[in-house]
Each structure stands twice: as C-alpha cells, then as structure tokens.
Design a protein around this motif. Structure first.
Motif, PDB file in Angstrom:
ATOM      1  N   UNK A   7       9.231   7.627 -21.961  1.00 45.14           N
ATOM      2  CA  UNK A   7       9.808   6.590 -21.110  1.00 45.14           C
ATOM      3  C   UNK A   7       8.864   5.412 -20.908  1.00 45.14           C
ATOM      4  N   UNK A   8       7.615   5.650 -21.268  1.00 48.42           N
ATOM      5  CA  UNK A   8       6.659   4.554 -21.134  1.00 48.42           C
ATOM      6  C   UNK A   8       6.441   3.856 -22.473  1.00 48.42           C
ATOM      7  N   UNK A   9       7.431   4.050 -23.340  1.00 46.54           N
ATOM      8  CA  UNK A   9       7.292   3.392 -24.645  1.00 46.54           C
ATOM      9  C   UNK A   9       8.484   2.479 -24.870  1.00 46.54           C
ATOM     10  N   UNK A  10       8.278   1.573 -25.759  1.00 49.01           N
ATOM     11  CA  UNK A  10       9.330   0.605 -26.000  1.00 49.01           C
ATOM     12  C   UNK A  10       9.471   0.429 -27.499  1.00 49.01           C
ATOM     13  N   UNK A  11      10.702   0.173 -27.908  1.00 48.48           N
ATOM     14  CA  UNK A  11      10.924   0.019 -29.339  1.00 48.48           C
ATOM     15  C   UNK A  11      11.316  -1.429 -29.605  1.00 48.48           C
ATOM     16  N   UNK A  12      10.488  -2.075 -30.363  1.00 52.22           N
ATOM     17  CA  UNK A  12      10.781  -3.462 -30.708  1.00 52.22           C
ATOM     18  C   UNK A  12      10.823  -3.576 -32.213  1.00 52.22           C
ATOM     19  N   UNK A  13      11.947  -4.071 -32.723  1.00 53.82           N
ATOM     20  CA  UNK A  13      12.133  -4.193 -34.164  1.00 53.82           C
ATOM     21  C   UNK A  13      11.765  -2.897 -34.869  1.00 53.82           C
ATOM     22  N   UNK A  14      12.245  -1.832 -34.317  1.00 54.36           N
ATOM     23  CA  UNK A  14      12.089  -0.554 -34.976  1.00 54.36           C
ATOM     24  C   UNK A  14      10.731   0.085 -34.819  1.00 54.36           C
ATOM     25  N   UNK A  15       9.858  -0.598 -34.165  1.00 56.11           N
ATOM     26  CA  UNK A  15       8.541  -0.009 -34.012  1.00 56.11           C
ATOM     27  C   UNK A  15       8.325   0.358 -32.554  1.00 56.11           C
ATOM     28  N   UNK A  16       7.614   1.448 -32.348  1.00 58.98           N
ATOM     29  CA  UNK A  16       7.437   1.908 -30.969  1.00 58.98           C
ATOM     30  C   UNK A  16       6.076   1.498 -30.441  1.00 58.98           C
ATOM     31  N   UNK A  17       6.110   0.874 -29.293  1.00 56.18           N
ATOM     32  CA  UNK A  17       4.881   0.441 -28.653  1.00 56.18           C
ATOM     33  C   UNK A  17       4.791   1.047 -27.273  1.00 56.18           C
ATOM     34  N   UNK A  18       3.583   1.233 -26.785  1.00 53.37           N
ATOM     35  CA  UNK A  18       3.468   1.580 -25.363  1.00 53.37           C
ATOM     36  C   UNK A  18       3.864   0.369 -24.530  1.00 53.37           C
ATOM     37  N   UNK A  19       4.518   0.631 -23.436  1.00 55.33           N
ATOM     38  CA  UNK A  19       4.908  -0.459 -22.551  1.00 55.33           C
ATOM     39  C   UNK A  19       3.651  -1.171 -22.047  1.00 55.33           C
ATOM     40  N   UNK A  20       3.685  -2.481 -22.054  1.00 56.27           N
ATOM     41  CA  UNK A  20       2.518  -3.187 -21.522  1.00 56.27           C
ATOM     42  C   UNK A  20       2.567  -3.280 -19.993  1.00 56.27           C
ATOM     43  N   UNK A  21       2.991  -2.257 -19.368  1.00 54.27           N
ATOM     44  CA  UNK A  21       3.085  -2.221 -17.898  1.00 54.27           C
ATOM     45  C   UNK A  21       3.493  -0.804 -17.523  1.00 54.27           C
ATOM     46  N   UNK A  22       3.522  -0.529 -16.228  1.00 58.46           N
ATOM     47  CA  UNK A  22       4.055   0.759 -15.773  1.00 58.46           C
ATOM     48  C   UNK A  22       5.452   0.522 -15.235  1.00 58.46           C
ATOM     49  N   UNK A  23       6.257   1.561 -15.349  1.00 55.76           N
ATOM     50  CA  UNK A  23       7.652   1.347 -15.015  1.00 55.76           C
ATOM     51  C   UNK A  23       8.251   2.611 -14.401  1.00 55.76           C
ATOM     52  N   UNK A  26       0.835  -1.203   0.000  1.00 57.01           N
ATOM     53  CA  UNK A  26       0.000   0.000   0.000  1.00 57.01           C
ATOM     54  C   UNK A  26       0.869   1.252   0.000  1.00 57.01           C
ATOM     55  N   UNK A  27       1.945   1.175   0.751  1.00 59.16           N
ATOM     56  CA  UNK A  27       2.820   2.331   0.823  1.00 59.16           C
ATOM     57  C   UNK A  27       3.457   2.634  -0.524  1.00 59.16           C
ATOM     58  N   UNK A  28       3.860   1.548  -1.183  1.00 58.67           N
ATOM     59  CA  UNK A  28       4.434   1.728  -2.510  1.00 58.67           C
ATOM     60  C   UNK A  28       3.397   2.321  -3.453  1.00 58.67           C
ATOM     61  N   UNK A  29       2.193   1.836  -3.310  1.00 64.27           N
ATOM     62  CA  UNK A  29       1.116   2.363  -4.139  1.00 64.27           C
ATOM     63  C   UNK A  29       0.991   3.867  -3.988  1.00 64.27           C
ATOM     64  N   UNK A  30       1.125   4.268  -2.752  1.00 62.09           N
ATOM     65  CA  UNK A  30       0.928   5.691  -2.488  1.00 62.09           C
ATOM     66  C   UNK A  30       2.101   6.547  -2.938  1.00 62.09           C
ATOM     67  N   UNK A  31       3.301   6.001  -2.891  1.00 63.05           N
ATOM     68  CA  UNK A  31       4.461   6.847  -3.139  1.00 63.05           C
ATOM     69  C   UNK A  31       4.973   6.819  -4.568  1.00 63.05           C
ATOM     70  N   UNK A  32       4.895   5.669  -5.180  1.00 60.95           N
ATOM     71  CA  UNK A  32       5.569   5.562  -6.474  1.00 60.95           C
ATOM     72  C   UNK A  32       4.807   6.273  -7.585  1.00 60.95           C
ATOM     73  N   UNK A  33       5.580   6.941  -8.416  1.00 57.34           N
ATOM     74  CA  UNK A  33       4.989   7.523  -9.618  1.00 57.34           C
ATOM     75  C   UNK A  33       5.755   6.983 -10.805  1.00 57.34           C
ATOM     76  N   UNK A  34       5.020   6.560 -11.796  1.00 57.92           N
ATOM     77  CA  UNK A  34       5.660   5.821 -12.878  1.00 57.92           C
ATOM     78  C   UNK A  34       5.965   6.722 -14.049  1.00 57.92           C
ATOM     79  N   UNK A  35       6.846   6.216 -14.861  1.00 61.81           N
ATOM     80  CA  UNK A  35       7.236   6.968 -16.052  1.00 61.81           C
ATOM     81  C   UNK A  35       6.037   7.180 -16.970  1.00 61.81           C
ATOM     82  N   UNK A  36       6.077   8.300 -17.611  1.00 60.85           N
ATOM     83  CA  UNK A  36       5.067   8.552 -18.632  1.00 60.85           C
ATOM     84  C   UNK A  36       5.787   9.018 -19.886  1.00 60.85           C
ATOM     85  N   UNK A  37       5.027   9.278 -20.900  1.00 63.43           N
ATOM     86  CA  UNK A  37       5.605   9.827 -22.119  1.00 63.43           C
ATOM     87  C   UNK A  37       6.533   8.851 -22.796  1.00 63.43           C
TER      88      UNK A  37
END
Lengths: 917, 213
Positions: A53-69, A40-51
């Motif tokens: 940083x929340x994207x991933x490039x696979x084989x030259x194509x950019x996808x939104x990350x299928x998770x928060x990071x 719960x504490x982590x839930x309250x404190x952590x803020x995840x990357x956006x923009x």
C-alpha cells in the motif's frame, strides 16, 4: 478536540480565488495553538500504510510512495487511484473531529479521507486531477494542511498544453495567508513571534521542541523502526467526491527546502541517509583518526598567533578541536546536517563557556577570546571541510544539486547588466573594472577557503571592493546590494549554495549575527536569494522581454563572464603597455634634454668657430685662390667618403636601432663633422674671396652650396630634435617596431655624411690650407708634392682663381654625385625629403634651416625612432667629445697642423694610393 | 571586571530600514562618525558600522546594519532582520510616499524580529522643514498607535540622531533588566560579554551527548 468545537465558524475570514475552472475558498480556520495540539495528536495516533500500500505504479513501474499515506472512511469505502486501491480504515478520533469541523464550517459531510504525510522536503505529491471515478464530482474536495508551510500549486488542466491554452493559475498562497493572519506568535503561545523557519515557533520553543523530538525519535527508533513516528508536515486531504467539475485541480510536487529536523535518520526515502544506515557507522569509525598533522599545524599556528598565551591554553584548544572533530565525524553519520549544525554551535558555546570559566583563561581579554574562538573554529573546520560529504555539501542535503541549479541560473541570467539592477557602475572606468575584478576574484576565492571564517573573510574583502565600486562616500546598502548582485552574477562562484550553507551552519553563530563579516555575508545571502527569485518585475522590465532573454540559450549569454575576464586581461595588457610607453616617454625626455644641450653646445661651438674664423680671416687676408684645389677637392671628397664610410656606411646599411646603438660611431662622425666644420668654414673665405662681394661667413654660406650643407647639420641638430620630441610621445612606440622609418634617418645620416664628405674634403684640403697644412696635404696629391715645399699660399690662390669657373662646375658635378654617393648604394629617390634641401641648398641657402625643420616635421616617424631609441647615452659622449673638440679646435686654430695630420693620415694615405691607380 | 575603555559588556545589533533615499546610511554615518568617546582612543570605531555608547554605566557596543530599501529587494532582505535588538525605521518628512510605506515596513519588522525588538521611528531630513510633506503630529500619532518611539531628526545637522540611537539602546537595556529579553536566545540581537568568569553565556548544553549509537 474540544477546542476544535469551540471555534466559531462565523469569525473565520474566507478568501477565494476564482479563475476559469477554479473555484477555491481558503482560510486559516484553526488557531496555531490548537493546530499544534491537533498535529501532535495526529502524530501520536495515525499509523500509515506499509508494504504494497505504500507503493505506487507509474507507467507500469512500481515505486515506493514519496510520502506516507493512510486512508480513513466510512465502512466499505475504498479509493482507487493510480492502479492502487486503498481500503478505508475506521476513523480515528482526531480525524473524525476534523470531519465534524469541516461539516460545521461548510456543511459538507465527508465520508473518506486520504492522509498524506510529507516527512521532509523530498516527500511530495505529484500533479494529479482528483478525477477518479470513485469521487463524486458534485462535492468539493477539502484539503487541510497542518505543520510546515508547503506550496500548494494549482494549475489549469490545460497548463500543459502548448499555445494559448497554457495557463498558470495562482497557487494556494499559503504564505500570503500567513501574513494576513496576525497570528504569528510562537506556536507555543509564549508571546514571542514565531518564524516559519522554526516551524512557527519562536527560537526558544523551537529549540526545546527539537530536543524533545529528538529524544522521542531516539526512543522510537530504538524500539520500533516505524517511520511513521517521524513527524514533520502532514496534509490531510478530506475528500468525498470531487465537485470541481469544470475545474481540474492539480497539486504539483510539494517541495520545500529542508527544514531543521525534518529528516530523520531512518528516513527510508532519503537514499543517502538510508545508505549510511545500511552500512553502519562502525565501518567508518575506525578510519577516523585525526592526522597528527592537524595537531602540528595547530601548535605552530598557535605559537605564531598567540605568542603570549600559555601552553595550557594551547593544549586546551587542541583538546577541544580534537574532541570536536571526533564528535562531528561520529555524528555526521547518524544525524541530519541541521542537527549537526546545532551540535557544532553548542560546541562553540561550550568552548566559549570554558574560556569564561576556566582559570587558564582568567587573564585573557575578551577580544583574544574571540580570536581563540576563531582559531579553534578554523582548525576544526578546515580539517572537517576536507572530508567528503561531512560538513561541506553533506550527504542527505540538496546542496550539490542546488549548486548546479544556481550555477545554471546565473548563467542563464548572464544578460543581466548593471542597468537592469540600477546600480551605478561605470563600465568604462578602468578603476571600476579593476575593483569589480578584484571583487569577483575574492568571491571566487570563497570556495577555496576552507574554514567558515576564511570564507567570511573572502566575502568581506569582496564586499569592500564592491563598496568602493559604488563610489558614494557614505556607503549605503541601497547601492551595495545591487552592486553585489551584479558581482555575483558576473562571478558565478562555484558551489555557491554549498558555501553559503556551510557558513550558515558551521560558522560561529554570534559572528554571523554581528560584525562586518556577518553583515556582508547577510548581504550575499540576500543577493543569492534575489537571484533565485528574480523575475521580470524585480528587474522592472517587460515580462515579454524578460522571457525572451531567459529563453536565450545560456551559451549565448554565458560568454559574458568570459568576455569580462578577457576584457580585463586586455585591460591589464593595455596597462602594461601604457607603462612601457610611459617609460619610453621618460627616456625621450631625457634624450630631448640631452639633445637640447647638444644643440646648445653646437650653437655656442658654431659661434665660437665663426668668431675664430673671423679672427683668422682678419689675420690672414686671403686673395690667392689655388686652382689646384678643385681637382683636389673633388678627389679628396671621393676619398673622404670612404673615410667617413666607416661610420655612415654602417648607419646607412643597418636599420635604425643599430644605427642608434652604434651611436658612438655617429657621435664620432658628428664630432668629426664638427671638428671639421671650422676647417670648412675656413674654406669659405676662399669662396668669398672668389666672389669678392661677400666677406662675412653667412653670406658665403648662402652663396655656396657645399658650405650651407656643411653648416646645416650643425644647426640641424637643434631644430630637428626639438621638433621631433613632442611627437615622440605618441609614436615612439610604434616606430620602434617598424623598420621602414629607418630609411629616412638613414637619409638624414647620409646627408650628414654628405655634408661630412663635403666638409671632409674641405678640412682635408683647407684646414691645412689656412694653416699651411694645406700645403702638406696637397703635397701628397699629384701636384702637392712638387709645389708644397716651394709654394706659398699666394701661389695656391692664383691657381684657384684661374680655375674658379671649373671649380664651380666641378663642385656642382660632385654635388650631384654626392647624392648617390652619400646614400652609398641607395638611390636619390630615397632622399626625397632631403632632396628639396639639397636642391634648395643650392638656391636659397638662408632658408635651409626652416626647410630642415619642415622636413623634419614631415618625417616625424623617422625622427621618432631616432629619438626613442637610446640615443641619450651616446649623446653624452658626444657632448664630451664636442667639448674635447672645442679644445682640439682651439688647437687647430693655433694652426698646428699636427692635429689635422693626426686625424687625417689614414684616409689620406689610401686616397693617395687610390688616386694614382 | 576587566575594564578597558572598550571593554563593553553588551553588543546590540540594530538595523536601519526604510525606503530608498530616506537617508538611512547618512544617519548611520552621522552616528558612527562621531564614535569618539572622550575616554576612548581612536582605535574604536575603526570597526565596521559600530560605536560604543554608555547606558546606565554599562558600555554597549552598537552594531548597526544598513539595509537596502528598494521595493524589489523587500522579499529577499529578511535575513537582515535576524537577531536585531533594535530597528530604526526611517522615512523622509519631505516625501509622503516614504511615510506611506511605513506600515509595510512595520509589518515586516514585527514578523521577522522578536517581540522584544525595539522599533524606533525616525522622520529624517528635519532640516528641510520648508519642504515638509508629513506633519510631526501625523507621524507621532502613527507612532503612538503602533507603540513606537518617535523623533524627527536630521542626518545632515545631526539633530536628534544621537538621541534616537541612545534611546533605543536604553529601551533595550531596560528590557534586559526587566528580563523581557532573553540573552540566551541567539536571535535576541544582544550579546552579553560576561565580565566575570562563571556567568553562563548560553543555555547549559542540555543533551550533551545526543549520540544515537
């Protein structure tokens, strides 16, 4: 935080997995309650990357990350993977505490952590090796997982390689850890057992937790559209530099089935939900007007089902259903299906409570209340079921995909037989197959029922059939489950997962928990999950064999259901045919009975005749043998044939059925035949007189060909029919179809006709002969005209005696002719069966009967059709006619020629006319 | 109170677990086939796997679920356990293997049911005393250590069968009286049929309108 520090590292039970290239240690170091707070504490404190940083490039194509990071670490550290470089943010307190905790446990001081949050079952991490250059290979990678259970799959790096290098290394085995730990109580520490389904809470705490969450989400979503606020599962990966040098670690996609409340309405990565949100509910809402039909149907159904209840209750129920439907539709767009399910359950409870409290329901007993509950559920759900993607395989769930997967899986498993499941099914037993088929059709019907209750009813009926299938008197779940699995495999019901989920979510929960429907449904769920998880071990078969079967293209095995269906179709057809055969057998029985009666009649008739003949013989000692008879006989025969032709020709020319349908004719011929018989017998004396030795009729028969023949048919009736019948049962069916067998009966009839011919001449010539009508008859003939008036019997006698030698010859000759004659166009050869008769008739008259029976037995087929076809009907008349003839015979016996004259004139006239020509 | 002969006030859900062939279904049938109470017409018990009993003057409908005991189904049969108020754990006194498996059955039961679920250990086939493979004392000790109620019974003769079911019901009823068992939890395995209006069946629907719009 403090509690983390209090944990005694020495008391932790470490387990390890060592494989080639793998050196893994794992444990559950943090007690549930602490973990929960930490979470719960982590839930309250952590803020995840956006923009970016929340994207991933696979084989030259950019996808939104299928998770928060998000990444934390000592200053200046960055981490680059998949072409993304993430900066390390300063350590937040709870994460830092975890780092210290790890240091305490393992003595490794990590300086970087990547935090991954999996918001729902669709969020995941792909396969990877952690072999990035940024990582120090001499340090181990530590993973801490908080929240729900997720599979953590480790594979050898060669796992993808073909051949012997392919490896499957056991996964992180979180589930087994969980069971080893006795720490299974509710996360809240309320002393109830927790359940992974409820994220480790007991049911009560889970519900509370859910509600709290929802409120929090609402608040947060209203203010900040930051997806970070949504909590579910989170995995902390603390890593410095990987040290699994010889070992490549891969985490496969961390999928898991959707759990309650894991998906939130603003879940960006859930396409469908996001879409729903993009097109706000307002757009749809106005469309949702419940059709008046629903109301009308309810009214009608209510009156039908609860005629005794007050209209007030009816109204209540309808109001409830209305608001229920509106609520569901309203919420379906903005909540997850699990929330919706909860809300539906609350609605059910609300209605139940309403019934318990409202004064309208004061007089309603609890059983009726339950029926009302079902009623309400049925109508509400039936309507909602129709709406696409609202309650049935709703958007935002994997139901549809799972349906397909399940269907494919079942198809792939179509080779699984009853042997594999060790269930006692007798495939060869017709009732068994019938039951299985019924069970299958009920199961298939589950998809077409629209309310949870209706679906449950289908399952119930299906399982009842399956239980019957098991056979054993005390129905046992030990038998039921395997048999049900077998049934599901053979049925491959459409949209199975969707249906099960639909019932689970929206059926009144109380009913699922108890009652027959609930029990069977639970069994069905077990069966489905068994099929899902089926392995070689669960079928207790060799792994290689299993793999072989599984590798088999589905199309090969897939046909078995089709085969089962067609087999059943064939069975049904066979049964229909069996019924027909049965019917035919009954008819045969009838025919047989009648035939026997006829035979008896014939016998008695014969006896009577014999007696009467005797009497006549005694009365009139015959010594005169009119020679002229011979030609007369021959001619008469010739002419008699056409007379009989009318009937027999028809018989001969037309196939059996016709013959049989024309039985009246035959009958008449029989009748005639019989009628003439006495006459014929009357003739015998003549012959006897010729051959002075024998006086009794029987020996006469033996000596003279025509006579035996004539008698035969009469007696034939009994033996033939009797012999034939037993065989009918089997063959009757086929015989009808064939036309060939007709010939033999034809022959038979021909024979009859022959005999008739033989007889007819004799009657023509002789009946009157005895009674003096002969004179009259003869008169039309060449000689008769002159002789008749003046001649007495004596004169005739003399003639006959003179010509006796010729006579015999003449008779022989016609006899030979007769064969060709009788068939009337057919060749002698066709008479094969009969040939012996005729030939033997000549020689060994006494054997005639035996032979006949033999012949008949030889010609089963011929006899069969004869009997099979409705001969019974015509037989009746036969009997009557016989009786009639008996009467007539007595008249004949009275020597009153008129009767004979009546019968004969028509044939006689043509004869006379022909003869001159 | 609407009192008919079969107006029961509670429904308890039981499950019967144990290895294949220990006589689970026979126990069930032995029990439910005697479902005729003196004052009940025969319509009772037509229902599947149920029998109405009386505990402390309260009519209680027992709903008993037989389960598949094969090892291979162990992993998938968890849903049986859901919402069971009582669990009858059965072994065969003539087959030690069935006794040896008890601990795993017990683990499953503890894991998958509520803490208030009453677990009753039954050594079945007590009529076959000659072929006994597990002594009464041994099993009794196991039961005591794990806080289970225990009896040796015979589904064939009916000996102790009633007792096992009834004792379990009494214990459950007691937990209700003590308040240890939460009637409102859907998974408690107990349904209360409120005899008088006004008694809440379920927790008050808290957030009545959790509408997010």
């Amino acid at each position: 935080m403090e509690k983390l520090k209090e944990i005694n590292g020495n008391s932790i039970m470490w387990k390890s997995i060592k494989e080639e290239g793998l050196d893994l240690e794992y444990c559950v170091p943090i007690p549930v309650s602490v973990a929960r707070n930490l979470f719960l504490e982590l839930e309250d404190t952590l803020e995840y990357f956006t923009g970016d940083l929340a994207k991933i490039k696979v084989f030259g194509k950019i996808y939104p990350l299928p998770r928060l990071q998000v990444a934390y670490g000592d200053p200046v550290i960055t981490y680059t993977y998949s072409n993304i470089t993430v900066p390390a943010l300063p350590w937040p307190a709870p994460v830092f505490a975890l780092r210290d905790f790890l240091f305490k446990l393992k003595g490794v001081k990590y300086d970087f952590v990547l935090v991954n949050k999996y918001r729902n079952g669709s969020d995941h991490m792909g396969e990877h090796r952690d072999n990035e250059p940024d990582l120090d290979p001499s340090y181990p990678i530590a993973s801490i997982s908080l929240g729900q259970e997720r599979p953590f799959i480790l594979k050898h790096k060669d796992a993808r390689k073909p051949g012997k290098y392919k490896k499957a290394i056991p996964s992180g085995k979180m589930p087994s850890l969980r069971i080893d730990q006795s720490d299974l109580k509710c996360k809240n520490g309320c002393d109830y057992f927790g359940n992974p389904q409820w994220q480790g809470y007991c049911s009560k705490c889970h519900r509370e937790q859910m509600q709290r969450q929802r409120k929090a989400e609402k608040a947060s979503s209203a203010t900040l559209p930051k997806p970070e606020q949504k909590k579910t599962e989170r995995s902390l990966k603390l890593s410095t530099h990987s040290s699994f040098s010889k070992f490549e670690e891969k985490r496969l996609r961390q999928s898991e089935t959707l759990k309650k409340a894991n998906i939130l309405k603003f879940n960006v990565f859930k396409k469908s939900i996001a879409d729903d949100h993009d097109h706000p509910p307002e757009k749809r809402q106005p469309e949702f007007k419940i059709p008046a039909m629903v109301n009308e149907n309810m009214k009608r159904d209510f009156r039908h089902r609860f005629p005794t209840l007050t209209p007030q209750i009816d109204r209540d129920a309808r109001i409830f259903v209305h608001s229920f439907i509106m609520d569901v539709i309203k919420w379906a767009n903005v909540t997850t299906v699990d929330e919706l399910s909860e809300m539906v359950q609350r609605q059910y409870q609300r209605f139940m409570k309403h019934m318990d409290t409202s004064s309208h329901f004061a007089n309603v007993d609890s059983d009726t209340k339950e029926l009302l509950m079902d009623f309400v559920e049925k109508h509400a759900m039936t309507y909602l079921h129709e709406l696409p993607s609202v309650v049935f395989s709703p958007s935002g769930t994997d139901d549809e995909r799972l349906d397909r997967a399940m269907s494919e899986r079942i198809q792939q498993l179509s080779w699984v037989g009853e042997k594999h499941l060790e269930c006692k099914l007798d495939r060869n037993n017709a009732t068994c197959r019938q039951l299985l088929y019924k069970a299958i059709s009920e199961l298939l019907g589950m998809d077409s029922a629209w309310s949870p209750g209706g679906k449950l009813a289908r399952v119930r009926r299906c399982c009842r059939h399956v239980l019957q299938l098991c056979g054993t008197a005390p129905a046992s779940a030990d038998d039921l489950l395997p048999a049900l699995i077998f049934t599901v495999l053979k049925a491959n019901p459409p949209r199975l997962v969707s249906n099960i989920n639909f019932v689970t979510r929206f059926c009144n929960a109380q009913r699922l928990m108890t009652g027959e429907g609930g029990y069977y449904f639970t069994n069905l769920c077990c069966a489905v999950s068994f099929i899902e998880n089926l392995t070689a071990e669960s079928l207790s078969m060799d792994r290689k064999e299993f793999d072989c079967y599984m590798a088999m293209p589905a199309s090969i095995g897939g046909s078995s259901w089709g085969a089962a269906l067609s087999l059943h179709g064939a069975t049904r057809e066979a049964e229909e045919q069996r019924a027909i055969v049965h019917k035919l057998m009954e008819q045969t029985q009838d025919v047989r009975a009648r035939a026997e009666q006829l035979a008896n009649n014939a016998l008695t008739f014969e006896e009577q005749i014999a007696k009467k003949v005797q009497d006549v013989l005694q009365k009139t000692p015959l010594e005169i043998k009119p020679r002229r008879e011979l030609p007369r006989l021959g001619k008469l025969r010739d002419f008699a044939a056409p007379l009989i032709d009318l009937e027999p020709t028809l018989d001969a020319r037309k196939p059996n059925p016709e013959l049989l349908t024309k039985e009246p004719e035959i009958v008449s011929s029989d009748a005639e035949f019989i009628a003439r018989e006495p006459e014929h017998i009357a003739t015998e004396p003549e012959f006897i007189t010729r051959e002075p030795v024998l006086i009794t009729t029987e020996p006469n028969l033996s000596t003279r060909e025509p006579i035996p023949e004539a008698l035969q048919p009469v007696k034939q009736m009994e033996p033939t029919i009797e012999v034939e019948e037993p065989k009918l049962n089997i063959l009757g069916f086929e015989v009808i179809e064939k036309e060939s067998p007709c010939k033999s009966p034809q022959n038979w009839y021909m024979k009859q006709t022959n005999s008739l011919e033989l007889l007819t001449p004799s009657p023509l010539g002789f009946t009157p002969f005895d009674s003096r009508s002969i004179d009259e008859l003869i008169t039309p003939d060449e000689f008769g005209s002159d002789l008749a008036p003046g001649l007495s019997n004596i004169n005739y006698d003399i003639d006959l005696s003179d010509f006796s030698g010729d006579n015999s010859i003449a008779e022989d000759a016609p006899k030979l002719e007769r064969d060709p004659f009788s068939p009337e166009g057919l060749k002698k050869d066709i008479f094969d069966p009969f040939a012996p008769q005729t030939s033997r008739d000549g020689f060994v008259p006494l054997e005639n009967f035996d032979e006949f029976s033999l012949v008949d037995s030889r010609r089963n087929e011929s006899s069969d059709p004869f009997e099979v076809v409705h001969r019974n009907d015509p037989f009746g008349p036969n009997l009557q006619e016989n009786a009639g003839f008996k009467g007539s015979k007595s008249i004949l016996d009275d020597n009153d020629s008129p009767t004979a004259a009546c019968l004969l004139p028509s044939p006689l006239l043509p004869q006379t006319s022909e003869k001159p020509t | 109170m609407t009192s008919g002969p079969y107006n029961y006030s509670y429904i308890f859900k039981y499950i019967i677990i144990g290895d294949m062939g220990v006589g689970k279904s026979c126990l069930l049938h032995q029990f439910t086939d005697k479902k005729f109470m003196a004052d009940c017409p025969h319509t009772i018990g037509v229902e599947f796997g149920t029998r109405i009993i009386e505990v402390a003057g309260q009519k209680i409908k027992l709903q008993i679920w037989d389960t598949a005991g094969q090892e291979r189904f162990r992993a998938v049969t968890r849903s049986y356990y859901r919402g069971a108020a009582g669990a009858l754990m059965v072994y065969d006194i003539t087959r030690r293997s069935t006794y040896n498996h008890l601990s795993s059955w017990l683990t499953d039961t503890r894991n998958l049911t509520n803490p208030s679920t009453v677990i009753f250990l039954i050594g079945n086939k007590s009529d076959l005393d000659g072929q006994r493979d597990v002594t009464y004392e041994e099993a009794k000790q196991f039961a005591d250590e794990n806080g289970l109620m225990f009896v040796e019974a015979s589904a064939k003769t009916g000996q102790n069968v009633e007792e096992a079911f009834l004792e379990t019901a009494k214990k459950i009823y007691q937990s209700i009286q003590d308040g240890r068992l939460d009637l409102n939890a859907a998974e408690s395995g107990v349904q209360h049929k409120p005899a008088s209006p006004g008694r809440p069946l379920a927790a008050p629907p808290a957030a009545r309108d959790p509408c997010a719009c």
